[in-house]
Scaffold this motif. Structure first.
Motif, PDB file in Angstrom:
ATOM      1  N   LEU A   1      28.810  -2.293  -5.826  1.00  0.00           N
ATOM      2  CA  LEU A   1      28.737  -2.645  -7.256  1.00  0.00           C
ATOM      3  C   LEU A   1      29.646  -3.825  -7.594  1.00  0.00           C
ATOM      4  O   LEU A   1      29.459  -4.473  -8.620  1.00  0.00           O
ATOM      5  CB  LEU A   1      29.121  -1.448  -8.135  1.00  0.00           C
ATOM      6  CG  LEU A   1      28.107  -0.310  -8.241  1.00  0.00           C
ATOM      7  CD1 LEU A   1      28.636   0.768  -9.188  1.00  0.00           C
ATOM      8  CD2 LEU A   1      26.740  -0.791  -8.705  1.00  0.00           C
TER       9      LEU A   1
ATOM     10  N   GLU B   1      19.808   3.192 -12.288  1.00  0.00           N
ATOM     11  CA  GLU B   1      20.360   4.540 -12.103  1.00  0.00           C
ATOM     12  C   GLU B   1      20.235   5.318 -13.410  1.00  0.00           C
ATOM     13  O   GLU B   1      20.693   4.871 -14.459  1.00  0.00           O
ATOM     14  CB  GLU B   1      21.813   4.454 -11.628  1.00  0.00           C
ATOM     15  CG  GLU B   1      22.539   5.790 -11.559  1.00  0.00           C
ATOM     16  CD  GLU B   1      21.817   6.848 -10.725  1.00  0.00           C
ATOM     17  OE1 GLU B   1      21.481   6.575  -9.565  1.00  0.00           O
ATOM     18  OE2 GLU B   1      21.582   7.958 -11.256  1.00  0.00           O
TER      19      GLU B   1
ATOM     20  N   LEU C   1      21.120   0.824 -16.425  1.00  0.00           N
ATOM     21  CA  LEU C   1      21.386   2.242 -16.667  1.00  0.00           C
ATOM     22  C   LEU C   1      20.179   2.813 -17.394  1.00  0.00           C
ATOM     23  O   LEU C   1      19.911   2.451 -18.545  1.00  0.00           O
ATOM     24  CB  LEU C   1      22.669   2.411 -17.505  1.00  0.00           C
ATOM     25  CG  LEU C   1      22.953   3.823 -18.019  1.00  0.00           C
ATOM     26  CD1 LEU C   1      23.029   4.833 -16.889  1.00  0.00           C
ATOM     27  CD2 LEU C   1      24.244   3.842 -18.826  1.00  0.00           C
TER      28      LEU C   1
ATOM     29  N   VAL D   1      23.187  -4.000 -12.930  1.00  0.00           N
ATOM     30  CA  VAL D   1      22.952  -2.558 -13.078  1.00  0.00           C
ATOM     31  C   VAL D   1      22.053  -2.296 -14.277  1.00  0.00           C
ATOM     32  O   VAL D   1      22.311  -2.812 -15.376  1.00  0.00           O
ATOM     33  CB  VAL D   1      24.293  -1.797 -13.246  1.00  0.00           C
ATOM     34  CG1 VAL D   1      24.044  -0.310 -13.495  1.00  0.00           C
ATOM     35  CG2 VAL D   1      25.183  -1.985 -12.026  1.00  0.00           C
TER      36      VAL D   1
ATOM     37  N   LEU E   1      20.904   4.535  -7.500  1.00  0.00           N
ATOM     38  CA  LEU E   1      22.158   4.116  -6.851  1.00  0.00           C
ATOM     39  C   LEU E   1      22.650   5.141  -5.833  1.00  0.00           C
ATOM     40  O   LEU E   1      23.024   4.762  -4.718  1.00  0.00           O
ATOM     41  CB  LEU E   1      23.226   3.890  -7.934  1.00  0.00           C
ATOM     42  CG  LEU E   1      24.635   3.552  -7.445  1.00  0.00           C
ATOM     43  CD1 LEU E   1      24.641   2.267  -6.615  1.00  0.00           C
ATOM     44  CD2 LEU E   1      25.597   3.441  -8.622  1.00  0.00           C
TER      45      LEU E   1
ATOM     46  N   ILE F   1      27.117   6.095 -11.764  1.00  0.00           N
ATOM     47  CA  ILE F   1      27.682   4.733 -11.744  1.00  0.00           C
ATOM     48  C   ILE F   1      29.213   4.822 -11.798  1.00  0.00           C
ATOM     49  O   ILE F   1      29.907   4.151 -11.037  1.00  0.00           O
ATOM     50  CB  ILE F   1      27.118   3.905 -12.919  1.00  0.00           C
ATOM     51  CG1 ILE F   1      25.602   3.759 -12.744  1.00  0.00           C
ATOM     52  CG2 ILE F   1      27.786   2.530 -13.003  1.00  0.00           C
ATOM     53  CD1 ILE F   1      24.878   3.202 -13.944  1.00  0.00           C
TER      54      ILE F   1
END
Ligand SMILES: C[S@@+](CC[C@H](N)C(=O)[O-])C[C@H]1O[C@@H](n2cnc3c(N)ncnc32)[C@H](O)[C@@H]1O
Length: 225
Positions: free
Chosen positions: A116, A95, A125, A123, A72, A101
């Motif tokens: 976002l 990311e 993570l 997303v 990201l 984030i």
């Protein structure tokens, strides 16, 4: 000279060290603590936009495409991927560092226009490498900018991403004709050969850090045959 203000710190997984977010007036910087250097500066982002523009050129105007962005950073590549794809498309952003984030949900998010918040974004993570394990044709484009070039910088573990085995796994996650685009601060002909050994059709583009000026960066464009 106006000093930089520290806005946040984060531990990079796998003993990658400390990541820091600083601000000076309208400029933001994400860098590694100590002498290791800068990952991203908001003032210089034309080549991050070019990564998405070049990497998604083949799907322009197509419906229901799927793009993966890793990582990201400040969201410039993500924003450009959303701009380059249709309203029915999905953009997954992976990311590694949770705080990145969170930082993008704060003032940093303004830099790239808060990508976002776009409901086409999903997303992930965690390490982008986790998404290459499926080996199922999933994406039309994979846009990689997790280091400063094809070698582990954010964390040593990223070195594995650029191995033949990993490039072959990435290729398996692409649809036929899909493109793997990789951002690099330098041009390395050996990496072009590495991509060719992984059976990609490869071209490289030189792009400038600022519009028409500034440092020259390389975008590797590797197409699945
Ligand atoms: C150079 S910045 C990306 C800049 C981004 N292209 C932009 O437009 O702002 C690299 C980002 O990748 C993340 N990252 C590093 N290694 C990663 C990995 N293995 N998986 C997912 N994200 C990673 C870093 O935490 C950082 O946010």
């Amino acid at each position: 000279m106006i000093p930089w203000t520290l806005l946040g710190t984060a531990n990079i997984p796998n003993n990658g060290g400390e990541l820091r977010l600083t601000q000076r007036e309208d400029d933001f910087s994400i860098h590694l603590k100590g002498v290791r250097g800068e990952l991203m500066n908001s003032r210089v982002h034309c080549s991050e936009l070019a990564l998405a523009e070049l990497g998604c050129a083949h799907i322009q105007g197509m419906e229901n495409t799927k793009v993966l962005v890793g990582g990201l950073g400040m969201g410039f590549t993500l924003a450009a991927a959303l701009k380059a794809t249709s309203i029915s498309s999905q953009v997954v952003v992976a990311e590694l560092v949770p705080e990145v984030i969170e930082w993008n949900k704060g003032p940093l998010g303004e830099c790239a226009g808060r990508p976002l918040d776009d409901n086409r974004v999903l997303v992930h993570l965690g390490d982008v490498a986790e998404l290459f394990k499926t080996k199922q044709a999933t994406y039309d484009a994979v846009l990689l900018d997790v280091d400063n070039g094809p070698e582990g910088f954010t964390q040593a573990n990223n070195n594995k991403l650029y191995s033949i085995e990993s490039l072959q796994a990435i290729q398996q996650t692409l649809h036929p004709g899909g493109v793997l685009a990789i951002w690099s601060a330098w041009h390395d002909p050996k990496f072009t050969q590495q991509l060719k050994k992984a059976r990609f059709k490869v071209e490289t583009k030189t792009v400038r850090a600022h519009k028409g000026k500034g440092s020259r960066h390389t975008i590797y464009l590797a197409r699945k045959k």
